[in-house]
Design a protein around this motif. Structure first.
Motif, PDB file in Angstrom:
ATOM      1  N   GLU A  99       3.891   8.852  -0.213  1.00 38.91           N
ATOM      2  CA  GLU A  99       3.662  10.030  -1.050  1.00 38.91           C
ATOM      3  C   GLU A  99       3.609   9.635  -2.529  1.00 38.91           C
ATOM      4  N   HIS A 100       4.466   8.694  -2.908  1.00 33.76           N
ATOM      5  CA  HIS A 100       4.519   8.277  -4.309  1.00 33.76           C
ATOM      6  C   HIS A 100       3.256   7.524  -4.699  1.00 33.76           C
ATOM      7  N   ILE A 162      11.934  -6.713   3.286  1.00 32.02           N
ATOM      8  CA  ILE A 162      11.588  -5.292   3.294  1.00 32.02           C
ATOM      9  C   ILE A 162      10.710  -4.947   2.096  1.00 32.02           C
ATOM     10  N   VAL A 163      11.083  -5.412   0.909  1.00 35.30           N
ATOM     11  CA  VAL A 163      10.310  -5.117  -0.306  1.00 35.30           C
ATOM     12  C   VAL A 163       8.916  -5.723  -0.201  1.00 35.30           C
ATOM     13  N   SER A 164       8.811  -6.942   0.317  1.00 29.42           N
ATOM     14  CA  SER A 164       7.495  -7.579   0.470  1.00 29.42           C
ATOM     15  C   SER A 164       6.622  -6.789   1.433  1.00 29.42           C
ATOM     16  N   ALA A 165       7.216  -6.318   2.527  1.00 26.97           N
ATOM     17  CA  ALA A 165       6.453  -5.521   3.494  1.00 26.97           C
ATOM     18  C   ALA A 165       5.984  -4.213   2.876  1.00 26.97           C
ATOM     19  N   MET A 166       6.821  -3.610   2.064  1.00 27.82           N
ATOM     20  CA  MET A 166       6.454  -2.340   1.444  1.00 27.82           C
ATOM     21  C   MET A 166       5.380  -2.538   0.373  1.00 27.82           C
ATOM     22  N   PHE A 167       5.420  -3.667  -0.322  1.00 30.00           N
ATOM     23  CA  PHE A 167       4.379  -3.930  -1.317  1.00 30.00           C
ATOM     24  C   PHE A 167       3.035  -4.135  -0.631  1.00 30.00           C
ATOM     25  N   THR A 168       3.060  -4.771   0.542  1.00 31.50           N
ATOM     26  CA  THR A 168       1.836  -4.912   1.324  1.00 31.50           C
ATOM     27  C   THR A 168       1.306  -3.544   1.727  1.00 31.50           C
ATOM     28  N   THR A 169       2.209  -2.648   2.091  1.00 31.75           N
ATOM     29  CA  THR A 169       1.819  -1.282   2.446  1.00 31.75           C
ATOM     30  C   THR A 169       1.162  -0.570   1.268  1.00 31.75           C
ATOM     31  N   VAL A 170       1.692  -0.788   0.070  1.00 33.06           N
ATOM     32  CA  VAL A 170       1.091  -0.200  -1.136  1.00 33.06           C
ATOM     33  C   VAL A 170      -0.366  -0.621  -1.262  1.00 33.06           C
ATOM     34  N   LEU A 171      -0.624  -1.913  -1.116  1.00 36.71           N
ATOM     35  CA  LEU A 171      -1.989  -2.414  -1.233  1.00 36.71           C
ATOM     36  C   LEU A 171      -2.890  -1.815  -0.158  1.00 36.71           C
ATOM     37  N   GLU A 172      -2.386  -1.718   1.065  1.00 39.26           N
ATOM     38  CA  GLU A 172      -3.182  -1.143   2.155  1.00 39.26           C
ATOM     39  C   GLU A 172      -3.500   0.325   1.887  1.00 39.26           C
ATOM     40  N   LEU A 173      -2.563   1.068   1.342  1.00 40.59           N
ATOM     41  CA  LEU A 173      -2.811   2.473   1.022  1.00 40.59           C
ATOM     42  C   LEU A 173      -3.863   2.599  -0.074  1.00 40.59           C
ATOM     43  N   LEU A 174      -3.781   1.750  -1.090  1.00 37.85           N
ATOM     44  CA  LEU A 174      -4.742   1.824  -2.191  1.00 37.85           C
ATOM     45  C   LEU A 174      -6.158   1.497  -1.724  1.00 37.85           C
ATOM     46  N   ASP A 181      -4.145   7.151   6.028  1.00 37.97           N
ATOM     47  CA  ASP A 181      -2.750   7.043   5.595  1.00 37.97           C
ATOM     48  C   ASP A 181      -1.767   7.110   6.759  1.00 37.97           C
ATOM     49  N   THR A 182      -2.000   8.023   7.691  1.00 40.89           N
ATOM     50  CA  THR A 182      -1.069   8.177   8.816  1.00 40.89           C
ATOM     51  C   THR A 182      -0.950   6.880   9.604  1.00 40.89           C
ATOM     52  N   GLU A 183      -2.075   6.250   9.829  1.00 34.66           N
ATOM     53  CA  GLU A 183      -2.096   4.980  10.565  1.00 34.66           C
ATOM     54  C   GLU A 183      -1.360   3.886   9.797  1.00 34.66           C
ATOM     55  N   ILE A 184      -1.553   3.833   8.502  1.00 31.22           N
ATOM     56  CA  ILE A 184      -0.903   2.813   7.679  1.00 31.22           C
ATOM     57  C   ILE A 184       0.602   3.029   7.638  1.00 31.22           C
ATOM     58  N   VAL A 185       1.018   4.275   7.478  1.00 28.18           N
ATOM     59  CA  VAL A 185       2.447   4.597   7.447  1.00 28.18           C
ATOM     60  C   VAL A 185       3.102   4.227   8.773  1.00 28.18           C
ATOM     61  N   ALA A 186       2.446   4.544   9.879  1.00 28.34           N
ATOM     62  CA  ALA A 186       2.999   4.211  11.197  1.00 28.34           C
ATOM     63  C   ALA A 186       3.130   2.698  11.364  1.00 28.34           C
ATOM     64  N   ALA A 187       2.133   1.951  10.922  1.00 24.63           N
ATOM     65  CA  ALA A 187       2.182   0.492  11.021  1.00 24.63           C
ATOM     66  C   ALA A 187       3.299  -0.075  10.151  1.00 24.63           C
ATOM     67  N   ALA A 188       3.489   0.502   8.970  1.00 21.36           N
ATOM     68  CA  ALA A 188       4.563   0.047   8.086  1.00 21.36           C
ATOM     69  C   ALA A 188       5.926   0.298   8.718  1.00 21.36           C
ATOM     70  N   GLU A 189       6.086   1.454   9.355  1.00 24.14           N
ATOM     71  CA  GLU A 189       7.351   1.741  10.033  1.00 24.14           C
ATOM     72  C   GLU A 189       7.600   0.740  11.151  1.00 24.14           C
TER      73      GLU A 189
END
Length: 205
Positions: A99-100, A162-174, A181-189
Motif C-alpha cells: 500500500e505504501h 527479510i529486508v532484502s526480500a521486501m526491497f525486491t518486492t518493492v522493485l517488482e511492484l514498481l 499487485d495481488t500476485e506479487i504480494v502473495a509471492a512476497a508472503e
C-alpha cells in the motif's frame, strides 16, 4: 478570512517545493542527472533561493532519502507493533509495504534507482537507513518464541534477509503490469514464510 502566510510558512512551502521538484525529476531519470538550476526552476524559485534551504544538491538528496525511509519505518513498525504469530507479522508487513509503495511511487523509484545506480552521499544514506531498518526489525524479532535465545548477530542476519526480500518486492511492484499487485504480494508472503520455515532449524556454527 484566511490568515496571512507567515515567513516560516513561506519558507517551509518553498523548501517543500524544492524537495517535490527534485523527487519528480529524480524518480524519472536519476538524481545524479539533476542540476540545481532545473530543480529551482521546477519549484518556481530563483537558483540563489535554493541555498536558503539546502547547502547543496547532496543535502537535498539526503533529505529526500531520510523522509522516504522514515515514513516507511514508521508504517512497518506499526504493522508489526502487536505481537502475534509470524504469519500475522508477515501478512501485515507485506500488505503495508504494498500500500505504501502504491501511494508513494515517486519516493520508491527514487530509492531503487539511487540504491543500485546512485553515487555519493545519497547512496550512502540509503545504506544507512536500510541498516537502521534492519536493526529495528532485529530487535522486534527477538520478542518471538524460538528467537529469544538467538544471538544478536543471527537476529540481524534474519532481519537482513527479510529486508532484502521486501526491497525486491518493492522493485517488482514498481515494474509490475496493471493488476499484478495481488500476485506479487502473495509471492512476497510465501518468500517470507519460507524464510521462517528455516527458523526453528537454524543453529549458528
Amino acid at each position: 478570512m484566511t490568515a496571512p502566510e507567515t515567513r516560516n510558512e513561506r519558507k517551509e512551502r518553498t523548501r517543500r517545493a524544492l524537495l517535490d521538484a527534485a523527487l519528480r525529476q529524480a524518480s524519472e531519470r536519476g538524481f545524479a542527472g539533476l542540476s540545481l538550476r532545473e530543480v529551482a526552476k521546477q519549484a518556481g524559485v530563483v537558483p540563489t533561493a535554493f541555498y536558503r534551504h539546502f547547502a547543496s544538491m547532496d543535502e537535498l538528496g539526503v533529505t529526500l532519502v531520510e523522509e522516504s525511509m522514515r515514513t516507511l519505518r514508521t508504517m512497518i513498525r506499526e504493522a508489526r507493533g502487536t505481537p502475534g504469530a509470524s504469519s500475522d507479522l508477515i501478512r501485515a508487513s507485506v500488505r503495508t509495504l504494498s500500500e505504501h509503495v502504491r501511494s508513494h511511487e515517486e519516493h520508491y523509484w527514487f530509492l531503487v534507482r539511487e540504491r543500485y545506480g546512485g553515487t555519493g552521499a545519497v547512496r550512502q544514506t540509503i545504506g544507512v537507513e536500510l541498516r537502521l531498518l534492519t536493526s529495528e526489525l532485529a530487535v522486534d524479532l527477538a520478542r518471538f518464541d524460538g528467537l529469544r535465545d538467538w544471538s544478536t548477530e543471527d537476529l540481524r542476519l534474519l532481519a537482513d534477509l527479510i529486508v532484502s526480500a521486501m526491497f525486491t518486492t518493492v522493485l517488482e511492484l514498481l515494474e509490475a503490469r496493471p493488476g499484478a499487485d495481488t500476485e506479487i504480494v502473495a509471492a512476497a508472503e510465501r518468500t517470507l514464510r519460507l524464510i521462517f520455515v528455516g527458523v526453528p532449524h537454524w543453529r549458528s556454527t
